[in-house]
Each structure stands twice: as structure tokens, then as C-alpha cells.
Design a protein around this motif. Structure first.
Motif, PDB file in Angstrom:
ATOM      1  N   ASP A  62       0.825  -1.102  -0.052  1.00 59.57           N
ATOM      2  CA  ASP A  62      -0.088   0.053  -0.063  1.00 59.57           C
ATOM      3  C   ASP A  62       0.954   1.323  -0.051  1.00 59.57           C
ATOM      4  O   ASP A  62       2.027   1.635   0.601  1.00 59.57           O
ATOM      5  CB  ASP A  62      -0.788   0.258   1.178  1.00 59.57           C
TER       6      ASP A  62
ATOM      7  N   LYS B  26       0.428   4.032   1.305  1.00 58.81           N
ATOM      8  CA  LYS B  26       0.458   4.548   2.423  1.00 58.81           C
ATOM      9  C   LYS B  26       1.575   4.074   3.479  1.00 58.81           C
ATOM     10  O   LYS B  26       2.178   4.863   4.568  1.00 58.81           O
ATOM     11  CB  LYS B  26      -0.893   4.220   3.482  1.00 58.81           C
TER      12      LYS B  26
ATOM     13  N   TYR C 176       4.532  10.767   3.912  1.00 59.45           N
ATOM     14  CA  TYR C 176       3.938  11.350   2.743  1.00 59.45           C
ATOM     15  C   TYR C 176       3.138  10.644   2.014  1.00 59.45           C
ATOM     16  O   TYR C 176       2.499  10.940   0.946  1.00 59.45           O
ATOM     17  CB  TYR C 176       5.013  11.814   1.921  1.00 59.45           C
ATOM     18  N   GLY C 177       2.865   9.165   2.159  1.00 59.31           N
ATOM     19  CA  GLY C 177       2.108   8.218   1.344  1.00 59.31           C
ATOM     20  C   GLY C 177       0.594   8.539   1.688  1.00 59.31           C
ATOM     21  O   GLY C 177       0.065   9.189   2.604  1.00 59.31           O
ATOM     22  N   VAL C 178       0.020   8.124   0.584  1.00 56.31           N
ATOM     23  CA  VAL C 178      -1.576   8.176   0.640  1.00 56.31           C
ATOM     24  C   VAL C 178      -2.077   6.851   0.253  1.00 56.31           C
ATOM     25  O   VAL C 178      -1.728   6.044  -0.626  1.00 56.31           O
ATOM     26  CB  VAL C 178      -1.845   8.982  -0.699  1.00 56.31           C
ATOM     27  N   ALA C 179      -2.965   6.480   1.211  1.00 57.03           N
ATOM     28  CA  ALA C 179      -3.534   5.114   1.167  1.00 57.03           C
ATOM     29  C   ALA C 179      -4.427   4.651  -0.135  1.00 57.03           C
ATOM     30  O   ALA C 179      -4.775   5.793  -0.842  1.00 57.03           O
ATOM     31  CB  ALA C 179      -4.527   4.918   2.304  1.00 57.03           C
TER      32      ALA C 179
ATOM     33  N   ASP D 269      -6.843   3.684  -2.712  1.00 60.03           N
ATOM     34  CA  ASP D 269      -8.474   3.732  -2.700  1.00 60.03           C
ATOM     35  C   ASP D 269      -8.816   2.433  -3.378  1.00 60.03           C
ATOM     36  O   ASP D 269      -8.015   1.754  -3.931  1.00 60.03           O
ATOM     37  CB  ASP D 269      -8.734   4.898  -3.872  1.00 60.03           C
TER      38      ASP D 269
ATOM     39  N   THR E 235      -0.484   6.156  -5.890  1.00 65.03           N
ATOM     40  CA  THR E 235       0.597   7.257  -5.858  1.00 65.03           C
ATOM     41  C   THR E 235       1.520   6.555  -4.871  1.00 65.03           C
ATOM     42  O   THR E 235       1.364   6.771  -3.576  1.00 65.03           O
ATOM     43  CB  THR E 235       0.024   8.351  -5.695  1.00 65.03           C
ATOM     44  N   TYR E 236       2.828   6.439  -5.337  1.00 68.69           N
ATOM     45  CA  TYR E 236       3.983   5.975  -4.452  1.00 68.69           C
ATOM     46  C   TYR E 236       5.005   7.432  -4.152  1.00 68.69           C
ATOM     47  O   TYR E 236       5.369   7.634  -5.363  1.00 68.69           O
ATOM     48  CB  TYR E 236       4.875   4.805  -5.005  1.00 68.69           C
ATOM     49  N   CYS E 237       4.750   8.023  -3.162  1.00 65.49           N
ATOM     50  CA  CYS E 237       5.713   9.023  -3.026  1.00 65.49           C
ATOM     51  C   CYS E 237       7.048   9.036  -2.180  1.00 65.49           C
ATOM     52  O   CYS E 237       6.880   8.368  -0.805  1.00 65.49           O
ATOM     53  CB  CYS E 237       4.795  10.366  -2.327  1.00 65.49           C
TER      54      CYS E 237
ATOM     55  N   GLU F  41       7.683  10.658  -7.081  1.00 65.49           N
ATOM     56  CA  GLU F  41       6.429  10.493  -7.269  1.00 65.49           C
ATOM     57  C   GLU F  41       6.346   9.479  -8.585  1.00 65.49           C
ATOM     58  O   GLU F  41       6.541   9.924  -9.547  1.00 65.49           O
ATOM     59  CB  GLU F  41       5.847  11.426  -6.831  1.00 65.49           C
TER      60      GLU F  41
END
Length: 129
Positions: free
Chosen positions: A79, A81, A86-89, A91, A99-101, A110
């Protein structure tokens, strides 16, 4: 012991993704390194280490993700996140991008993985400098 564990992880990954699992020498180490972080004091969060940013570059350079399913990508990278603060879980929608940041707090990269009908169609790489 580490070699045996790495070999078992590689076999598990190959079973989970299919016989032609995308790997390269150092792949398992890089999968661990992409979650390497250090603590920033202001704002307080975990940023990607230089090693994590380099490991991500090797993974995205050496592993062919286009054509894989969302489940396969998540099996390879986990995941988003879990990468850093800075990660976003991810969806749950099959076609929403992952999106891997990899941000050190002073820049980084990114990677946005785009899907159509649950299959990777494109990967955008954006500089965070």
C-alpha cells in the motif's frame, strides 16, 4: 538465515504473482528498503531515506508493471501509505491510481500508477524537487 528467508520470500512472491514474477538481483532487499525512513522534526513525519529513493528507482526501472493487475502491483509494492509519512492510502476503486511518494523532505520522486479495467496502463514519474 537471511538468504533462506529471502529465497522463501522470492518463492512466495512468484507464487502470488505467477511463475514469471518480475524480479532482479537485489529485488527483495529493495522491497524492504523502499520503506526506509528517517524522522523530520518540523513538520514531524517520517520521510523517505536516500536508500529508499534509490531502491524505488531500481524497482520502477527493473520491474515491468504495465499489464499487471492492481492486486499484483500491491503484492509487489504494498500500500502506498506504508512508504512514508507522505504516503496516501490506496483507494479501493479498481481504476483509481496508486501514488507512491518517495520524498526526503527536500525532494525525491513520485510514481503514479494508472489503471484501466484493473490493469496497469501507464506509470508517471514526477520529480519532487
Amino acid at each position: 538465515m537471511k538468504t533462506t528467508l529471502s529465497a522463501l520470500l522470492l518463492v512466495f512472491t512468484q507464487l502470488a504473482l505467477g511463475a514469471d514474477a518480475p524480479t532482479y538481483e537485489g529485488y527483495e532487499r529493495d522491497r524492504v528498503l523502499i520503506r526506509s525512513t528517517y524522522r523530520l522534526s518540523a513538520p514531524v513525519l517520517n520521510a523517505s531515506s536516500g536508500e529508499a529513493i534509490q531502491a524505488a528507482h531500481r524497482i520502477f526501472k527493473n520491474v515491468r508493471l504495465v499489464g499487471l493487475s492492481r492486486a499484483q502491483v500491491l503484492a509487489i509494492l504494498g500500500d502506498p501509505k506504508t512508504i512514508s509519512g507522505y504516503g496516501v492510502a490506496a483507494d479501493a476503486a479498481a481504476d483509481s491510481p496508486l501514488t507512491y511518494c518517495f520524498d526526503s523532505g527536500f525532494g525525491g520522486w513520485e510514481y503514479v500508477i494508472r489503471f484501466a479495467k484493473g490493469v496497469v496502463t501507464q506509470i508517471d514519474q514526477n520529480s519532487l524537487d
